[in-house]
Write a protein that holds these residues in place. Sequence first.
Motif, mmCIF file in Angstrom:
data_model
loop_
_atom_site.group_PDB
_atom_site.id
_atom_site.type_symbol
_atom_site.label_atom_id
_atom_site.label_comp_id
_atom_site.label_asym_id
_atom_site.label_seq_id
_atom_site.Cartn_x
_atom_site.Cartn_y
_atom_site.Cartn_z
ATOM 1 N N LEU A 1 0.803 -1.224 0.000
ATOM 2 C CA LEU A 1 0.000 0.000 0.000
ATOM 3 C C LEU A 1 0.833 1.269 0.000
ATOM 4 O O LEU A 1 0.294 2.354 -0.264
ATOM 5 C CB LEU A 1 -0.961 -0.012 1.192
ATOM 6 N N ASP A 2 2.148 1.184 0.249
ATOM 7 C CA ASP A 2 2.957 2.390 0.141
ATOM 8 C C ASP A 2 3.202 2.801 -1.310
ATOM 9 O O ASP A 2 3.857 3.813 -1.566
ATOM 10 C CB ASP A 2 4.264 2.279 0.934
ATOM 11 N N VAL A 3 2.647 2.042 -2.255
ATOM 12 C CA VAL A 3 2.612 2.519 -3.641
ATOM 13 C C VAL A 3 1.800 3.813 -3.737
ATOM 14 O O VAL A 3 2.033 4.646 -4.610
ATOM 15 C CB VAL A 3 2.041 1.433 -4.587
ATOM 16 N N LEU A 4 0.858 3.978 -2.803
ATOM 17 C CA LEU A 4 0.067 5.210 -2.740
ATOM 18 C C LEU A 4 0.914 6.361 -2.204
ATOM 19 O O LEU A 4 1.814 6.158 -1.388
ATOM 20 C CB LEU A 4 -1.148 5.005 -1.829
ATOM 21 N N ASP A 5 0.603 7.560 -2.649
ATOM 22 C CA ASP A 5 1.309 8.727 -2.140
ATOM 23 C C ASP A 5 1.003 8.911 -0.654
ATOM 24 O O ASP A 5 -0.130 8.660 -0.211
ATOM 25 C CB ASP A 5 0.882 9.972 -2.917
ATOM 26 N N PRO A 6 1.986 9.359 0.152
ATOM 27 C CA PRO A 6 1.727 9.571 1.576
ATOM 28 C C PRO A 6 0.619 10.570 1.875
ATOM 29 O O PRO A 6 0.043 10.530 2.969
ATOM 30 C CB PRO A 6 3.077 10.075 2.103
ATOM 31 N N SER A 7 0.318 11.461 0.936
ATOM 32 C CA SER A 7 -0.804 12.379 1.150
ATOM 33 C C SER A 7 -2.128 11.638 1.160
ATOM 34 O O SER A 7 -3.111 12.103 1.745
ATOM 35 C CB SER A 7 -0.816 13.456 0.061
ATOM 36 N N VAL A 8 -2.168 10.473 0.526
ATOM 37 C CA VAL A 8 -3.350 9.613 0.494
ATOM 38 C C VAL A 8 -3.274 8.560 1.589
ATOM 39 O O VAL A 8 -4.279 8.205 2.204
ATOM 40 C CB VAL A 8 -3.464 8.915 -0.882
ATOM 41 N N PHE A 9 -2.051 8.105 1.849
ATOM 42 C CA PHE A 9 -1.843 6.939 2.711
ATOM 43 C C PHE A 9 -0.603 7.148 3.580
ATOM 44 O O PHE A 9 0.455 6.582 3.324
ATOM 45 C CB PHE A 9 -1.689 5.698 1.828
ATOM 46 N N ILE B 1 1.206 7.156 -6.267
ATOM 47 C CA ILE B 1 0.006 7.236 -7.090
ATOM 48 C C ILE B 1 -1.199 7.585 -6.218
ATOM 49 O O ILE B 1 -1.145 7.538 -4.997
ATOM 50 C CB ILE B 1 -0.238 5.924 -7.857
ATOM 51 N N SER B 2 -2.303 7.919 -6.864
ATOM 52 C CA SER B 2 -3.544 8.245 -6.164
ATOM 53 C C SER B 2 -4.370 6.983 -5.931
ATOM 54 O O SER B 2 -4.091 5.921 -6.508
ATOM 55 C CB SER B 2 -4.363 9.235 -6.984
#
Length: 286
Positions: A212-220, A231-232
């Motif tokens: 799940l850290d494929v997601l940007d830290p602003s999302v996750f 990514i978003s």
Amino acid sequence: MLNKNIETFIGCDNDYQEAELVLFGAPFDSTTSFRPGTRFASKAMRGESFGIETYSPYQDKDLEDISVFDGGDLELIFGNTEKVLGQIEEYTSKIVTDGKIPVMIGGEHLVTLGAVRAVAKQYPDLHVVQFDAHADLREDYLGEPLSHATVIHRVWDILGDNRIFQFGIRSGDRSEFAWGKDRVFTNKFNLDGLEEVVEQLKGKPVYLTIDLDVLDPSVFPGTGTPEAGGISFMDLLHGILTASGLNIVACDVNELSPIYDQSGVSTAVACKVLRELLLAINTNQS
């Protein structure tokens, strides 16, 4: 009538015998290289899953209409990584031998190795598709060959060249990228090219692993090793729906560390990712 209080992920309370997909948790984070806490992910996701719906408006599908058995969390040994991997392998092997699809909630990313060991025995032509911020291709981390930083290299030890496909990668040691250049397919920064890989792997058995850290830290933000430039959620959702064209025989979602996001948003995102993944796999199998 009074019944036992058994908490499952929302909509995943079918009996094992009738289930097509088997969900289970692998609460392990003993080789985490930065911030620990992923061992709490599966428990947090089950509790918070009731904050989302069983219905997906993205896919027009509902968890109530498919058969998922939630087997709970494995009771993993402390202090012996190889034995933990053996426990995961044994449990996963039972699921695939019974003709069902294992869906594992990590835990740190090393848990993938135990599951891949089992699935590769059942499917010798297994391929792996990886969504991740990190290459995870180190030969060892501080001298230790079993680590969440080495997991995909250990998977390569089993599968060999040209059977691992990485997307979203934006972090790794220089030597990892050099070593992997002629051994694995790596798409940096995003999920571009996934459609072509799905076409290339058509009909082949695939293990899909989602860090799940494929997601940007602003999302996750709730993860142990956050990496800017990700990514978003909608990008990841599109990737999951695209990957549903694969013959997914096993999969996992890992590296949620809920204690680093007290808002609960990261856990809610992880729950939604898992819901969409379960529904997408079912679509592919139907």
